[in-house]
Design a protein around this motif. Sequence first.
Motif, short mmCIF file in Angstrom:
data_model
loop_
_atom_site.label_atom_id
_atom_site.label_comp_id
_atom_site.label_asym_id
_atom_site.label_seq_id
_atom_site.Cartn_x
_atom_site.Cartn_y
_atom_site.Cartn_z
N UNK B 186 0.63 -1.28 -0.03
CA UNK B 186 0.06 -0.03 0.03
C UNK B 186 0.90 1.35 0.10
N UNK B 187 1.83 1.29 0.77
CA UNK B 187 2.62 2.40 0.95
C UNK B 187 3.39 2.70 -0.45
N UNK B 188 3.86 1.50 -1.07
CA UNK B 188 4.48 1.51 -2.31
C UNK B 188 3.55 2.15 -3.41
N UNK B 189 2.40 1.41 -3.21
CA UNK B 189 1.39 1.86 -4.37
C UNK B 189 0.82 3.53 -4.48
N UNK B 190 1.17 4.12 -3.38
CA UNK B 190 0.76 5.44 -3.53
C UNK B 190 2.04 6.36 -3.78
N UNK B 191 3.11 5.68 -4.10
CA UNK B 191 4.30 6.43 -4.51
C UNK B 191 5.25 7.02 -3.41
N UNK B 192 5.14 6.20 -2.28
CA UNK B 192 6.11 6.61 -1.45
C UNK B 192 7.68 6.38 -1.66
#
Lengths: 410, 284
Positions: B186-192
């Motif tokens: 989830x963190x990755x998928x929002x572009x963190x």
Amino acid sequence: MIKIQVKNLTKIFGSKPDKAIQLLQEGGSKKQILQETGLTVGVNQASFAVNTGEVFVIMGLSGSGKSTLVRLLNRLIEPTRGSIEIDGEDVATMSKEQLREVRRKKLSMVFQRFALFPHRTVLENVEYGLEIQGLLKDERQEKAKQALALVGLSGWESSMPDQLSGGMQQRVGLARALANNPDVLLMDEAFSALDPLIRKDMQDELLELQSSMQKTIIFITHDLDEALKIGDRIALMKDGKIVQIGTPEEILTNPANEYVEKFVEDVDMSKVLNAEHVMKRPETITLDKGPRVALQLMRDSGVSSLYVVDKRKTLLGIVTAEAVSQAKAEGLTLQEVTETNVPTVRPDTRLHDLFDLIAFSALPLAVVNEGNRLLGVVVRGAVLGGLAGRVKVKQEPPSEQSLERVNLVG
Amino acid sequence: MDKLFPKLPLDQWVETLVRYLWKQAGGGFDLIKMFISGWVDFLAFLFMGLPDWAMILVFSLLAWLLSKRSVAIFTFIGLSLVSNLGYWANTMQTLALVLTAALISIILGIPTGIMCARKKAVRDVVMPVLDFMQTMPAFVYLIPAIFFFGIGEVPGVIASVIFAMPPTIRLTNLGIRQVPVELVEAADSFGSTAAQKLLKVQLPLAKPTIMAGVNQCIMLSLSMVVIASMIGAKGLGADVYRAVTQIKIGKGFEAGLAIVILAIMLDRVTQHIGNHKKNKGERV
């Protein structure tokens, strides 16, 4: 307009995939490649295009590679081969920085088990995507609150995720994805963890939201009913390969192979087929004709009632055999014995919703368009035939003109 | 056999290495020694800056703030007893030593743990080293510690750090790797960015596990104070060591009891730091 164009997208798990790729190109199966190379094929040369504003469902049983496929689209899993063009830009080859930008602005994901951050409040969860883009607190809270309002969770901002029910948690997940205002929503089995009633509500709400938002949605599911309900088009996957892409009707009525056929054999046809699919050609008469002509027409075509229409096929009413006989005996005109209170339905009314109407109506159901033009007639036998799956639909989406091609077998 | 395979001169190699290090970086060791002893003295000075009763109140209050009331009450009674028995100065000296060792372990251990969690290559190198650090008898690295830093509290601190750091590294690594895959996705998928993912998702979720590591680290540091006293570190360890060599059962018990009180106090407070924050979060 094409939003996402996927070409030959392939994922091989394990190192040194070249041999496996070659085997795949030669048509090797997942099983064969595992035996020969020891590598697992996640996704096998998937190609498809998704249009702007479309709900594209990717369906398959567990292990079919659908979750892998959706993760390849935003590169949570790195593709082994192939391209993913979003607005013409290839996600598969772009740099880390570009990818981050695409993830922030264009793609949002909703997860099967919600994946809410347990240490953050509902509002802070929804804010997350905006927070990492560096938006100021006031601005991002404003947008997050709007997104929460959109999914009907206003007032829950300061709750923690574990205080919410499953359905509410997934609304937060949806709001979190919507807060960034992305073009594309990736929904990975988003409703699969919810119980059936809540799932149905969420599907309805998603469709309602979609009618106003017009996002491009890629929706992963293993549930055929769900796929049929929300999908504009459906791609069916097996062993990492897409075996058929089509509208729900096409998939049901023209299964590409035995696998698809088996997949769809238990489907509830009443939720898929429309009045349009089971209606027959109506027998009609115009008002300038007399009762004798009407009786003759009924005798010729073996029906007990006729629809009264004008020259442009606008529905005026119905005449039954008894009424016409009475008119003939008493010297009345056809107009005087026409029953104007006719039960009507629209061509896109689901079969499911026809049951009550047809059960309590002595007359058949007239299928009319917005302009009250008569398109067809639904009789009881046709509804039963539709339920038994005995309907053949051509590949083209059904339209007014396709009436002739709708063919009731039995 | 002796003739066929002559004994490897491993002892000589180690000594050569230690001497080489000393020759190359002797000045560096002096600097480290100055820094550590300065810091320990500063802490000890701080703890003994006020009269006993005032410090007991300060510590009890701190315990209350960081943890809960029962721990504060225990702290008050325990430290009053220590003061009454006449071990106040040595207890504070030990506390300074333990906190210094724990602080260094945390400063070095948490980033190392984070690197282990992120890169398998780092993990593959660090984990065997940690096994080595934990299983090698603590007395053994007292010898090079004395060589580099002389006798006194500094080699004691260094030995404590070596002994106490492994759980911090291990539990930081474990805590980060235990964060559910979906949350990381989830963190990755929002572009963190990697840093955003670490600070906003992984570390907050790993905090209870990391705090368990910190707690372990402090407890192990404390267990080293008696050993450290053998090379001249001041404090309660020295009292125990003296009692043992002179067979003074009563004195030994008193000093031991002071260590136990300190241990329970530190354990309860650090155990609660993580939970305390979590509860606060749930109440919002």
